[in-house]
Design a protein around this motif. Sequence first.
Motif, PDB file in Angstrom:
ATOM      1  N   UNK A  65       0.464  -1.259  -0.283  1.00 40.07           N
ATOM      2  CA  UNK A  65      -0.161  -0.126  -0.259  1.00 40.07           C
ATOM      3  C   UNK A  65       1.359   1.179   0.390  1.00 40.07           C
ATOM      4  N   UNK A  66       0.561   2.411  -0.720  1.00 39.34           N
ATOM      5  CA  UNK A  66       1.624   3.739  -0.989  1.00 39.34           C
ATOM      6  C   UNK A  66       0.434   4.932  -0.673  1.00 39.34           C
ATOM      7  N   UNK A  67       0.379   5.593   0.367  1.00 37.89           N
ATOM      8  CA  UNK A  67      -0.072   6.341   0.502  1.00 37.89           C
ATOM      9  C   UNK A  67       0.027   7.489   0.427  1.00 37.89           C
ATOM     10  N   UNK A  68       0.038   8.289  -0.336  1.00 37.45           N
ATOM     11  CA  UNK A  68       0.505   9.724  -0.774  1.00 37.45           C
ATOM     12  C   UNK A  68      -0.278  10.896  -0.369  1.00 37.45           C
ATOM     13  N   UNK A  69       0.274  11.167   0.707  1.00 38.64           N
ATOM     14  CA  UNK A  69      -0.273  12.301   1.992  1.00 38.64           C
ATOM     15  C   UNK A  69       0.581  13.481   1.798  1.00 38.64           C
ATOM     16  N   UNK A  70       1.732  13.116   2.090  1.00 35.34           N
ATOM     17  CA  UNK A  70       2.731  14.810   2.069  1.00 35.34           C
ATOM     18  C   UNK A  70       2.153  15.820   1.170  1.00 35.34           C
ATOM     19  N   UNK A  71       1.978  17.385   2.116  1.00 34.28           N
ATOM     20  CA  UNK A  71       1.057  18.171   1.382  1.00 34.28           C
ATOM     21  C   UNK A  71       1.814  19.652   2.092  1.00 34.28           C
ATOM     22  N   UNK A  82       8.298  -2.796  -7.669  1.00 36.10           N
ATOM     23  CA  UNK A  82       7.757  -3.161  -6.217  1.00 36.10           C
ATOM     24  C   UNK A  82       6.402  -4.025  -6.345  1.00 36.10           C
ATOM     25  N   UNK A  83       5.668  -2.803  -6.494  1.00 40.88           N
ATOM     26  CA  UNK A  83       4.056  -3.408  -6.564  1.00 40.88           C
ATOM     27  C   UNK A  83       3.346  -4.345  -7.567  1.00 40.88           C
ATOM     28  N   UNK A  84       3.146  -5.191  -6.871  1.00 41.75           N
ATOM     29  CA  UNK A  84       2.219  -6.528  -7.446  1.00 41.75           C
ATOM     30  C   UNK A  84       0.697  -6.692  -7.265  1.00 41.75           C
ATOM     31  N   UNK A  85      -0.282  -7.497  -8.309  1.00 44.15           N
ATOM     32  CA  UNK A  85      -1.567  -7.533  -8.030  1.00 44.15           C
ATOM     33  C   UNK A  85      -2.057  -7.446  -6.991  1.00 44.15           C
ATOM     34  N   UNK A  86      -3.107  -6.350  -6.546  1.00 39.72           N
ATOM     35  CA  UNK A  86      -3.656  -6.351  -5.668  1.00 39.72           C
ATOM     36  C   UNK A  86      -3.149  -5.149  -4.719  1.00 39.72           C
ATOM     37  N   UNK A  87      -2.033  -4.913  -5.004  1.00 39.88           N
ATOM     38  CA  UNK A  87      -1.258  -3.299  -4.426  1.00 39.88           C
ATOM     39  C   UNK A  87      -2.112  -2.220  -4.911  1.00 39.88           C
ATOM     40  N   UNK A 117      -4.133   3.542 -16.411  1.00 43.94           N
ATOM     41  CA  UNK A 117      -2.951   2.885 -16.648  1.00 43.94           C
ATOM     42  C   UNK A 117      -2.464   1.640 -15.596  1.00 43.94           C
ATOM     43  N   UNK A 118      -3.298   1.586 -14.561  1.00 41.27           N
ATOM     44  CA  UNK A 118      -2.733   0.445 -13.663  1.00 41.27           C
ATOM     45  C   UNK A 118      -4.003  -0.202 -13.447  1.00 41.27           C
ATOM     46  N   UNK A 119      -4.618  -0.536 -13.981  1.00 43.56           N
ATOM     47  CA  UNK A 119      -6.199  -1.844 -13.751  1.00 43.56           C
ATOM     48  C   UNK A 119      -5.188  -2.479 -14.234  1.00 43.56           C
ATOM     49  N   UNK A 120      -4.870  -2.382 -15.289  1.00 47.62           N
ATOM     50  CA  UNK A 120      -4.285  -4.313 -15.897  1.00 47.62           C
ATOM     51  C   UNK A 120      -3.549  -4.675 -15.744  1.00 47.62           C
ATOM     52  N   UNK A 121      -2.919  -4.254 -14.568  1.00 49.24           N
ATOM     53  CA  UNK A 121      -1.627  -4.948 -13.726  1.00 49.24           C
ATOM     54  C   UNK A 121      -1.971  -5.618 -12.058  1.00 49.24           C
ATOM     55  N   UNK A 122      -3.587  -5.204 -12.496  1.00 43.73           N
ATOM     56  CA  UNK A 122      -4.049  -5.117 -10.661  1.00 43.73           C
ATOM     57  C   UNK A 122      -3.901  -4.597  -9.904  1.00 43.73           C
ATOM     58  N   UNK A 123      -3.439  -3.210 -10.186  1.00 43.97           N
ATOM     59  CA  UNK A 123      -3.101  -2.303  -8.912  1.00 43.97           C
ATOM     60  C   UNK A 123      -4.641  -1.097  -8.868  1.00 43.97           C
ATOM     61  N   UNK A 124      -4.829  -1.062  -8.297  1.00 40.79           N
ATOM     62  CA  UNK A 124      -5.692   0.201  -8.027  1.00 40.79           C
ATOM     63  C   UNK A 124      -5.239   1.570  -7.391  1.00 40.79           C
TER      64      UNK A 124
END
Length: 286
Positions: A123-129, A166-171, A208-215
């Motif tokens: 899981x990647x949370x891009x939160x900095x602001x 490094x992200x896999x399907x389901x990430x 772009x990433x839906x085909x990789x199984x990454x939401x």
Amino acid sequence: MTTSETINPPQHQSHRPGSESEMTPAPQSEPRSDRARGKLDGKVAIITGGDSGIGRAVAVAFAREGAQVAIVYLEEEEDASETVRMVEAEGARCLRLAGDMGDTAFASEVIEQTLEAFGKIDVLVNNAGEQHPQKSIEEIDAEQLENTFRTNVFSMFYLTQAALPHLREGASIINTASVTAYRGNPKLLDYAASKGAIVAFTRSLSHQLVPKGIRVNAVAPGPVWTPLIPSTFTAEEVASFGGNTPMKRPGQPAEIAPCFVFLACEDSSYMSGQVLHPNGGEVVNG
């Protein structure tokens, strides 16, 4: 200012992005439910801006649901130490990484150190602001404009680019947008523009990433009681902060974190390219 409209004690911090330890009252970061359901068991999450505010609440909520956590922050060591304590109290490990997310080299370092510590990233949370109020577009100089977009937008590109191999399907990738992306803010022109860019980034990256199984999804909070508030606004503005929402108050970080848990776990397996709106009842289009 002490009136019937006062929500929090007037206060101001002269340094950005601000310190949670100096806020009165302290933001609520503990999960609002004592029930852990193991929704993130075995997961590893990176959370930028994880030392305080929404980032801290997300880190603690993820830990309670079984995730190991890496928090990334600029330089707020005292706040980061408290986040580590809270995450570890939930029985999880917490890696702390200090640096500027607008630096491509540091973004790569974050990924490398997380992989070294935990072996994977789920899981990647891009939160900095960051935000800097100005009354007129004429007062926004090139340095402020670049800093705002470098922290709020460029950092998402840099960290996602470094993480993607490094992200896999389901990430899951979750970006923090803002209600200002939908209704604007005359004093936060560059900030609102950057948050609008994040919405477009989220939708496009999702395709772009839906085909990789990454939401890829986003959360667009309304006014939330975080260190960014007293470090950005005057004491008088802080005292009435959030009072213009239908609920007549700012949100607490702990009220926003469940949106991130939902988007990080399998409960949202049929959602990508979407934005959740925990904003105190304001109806927005999108």
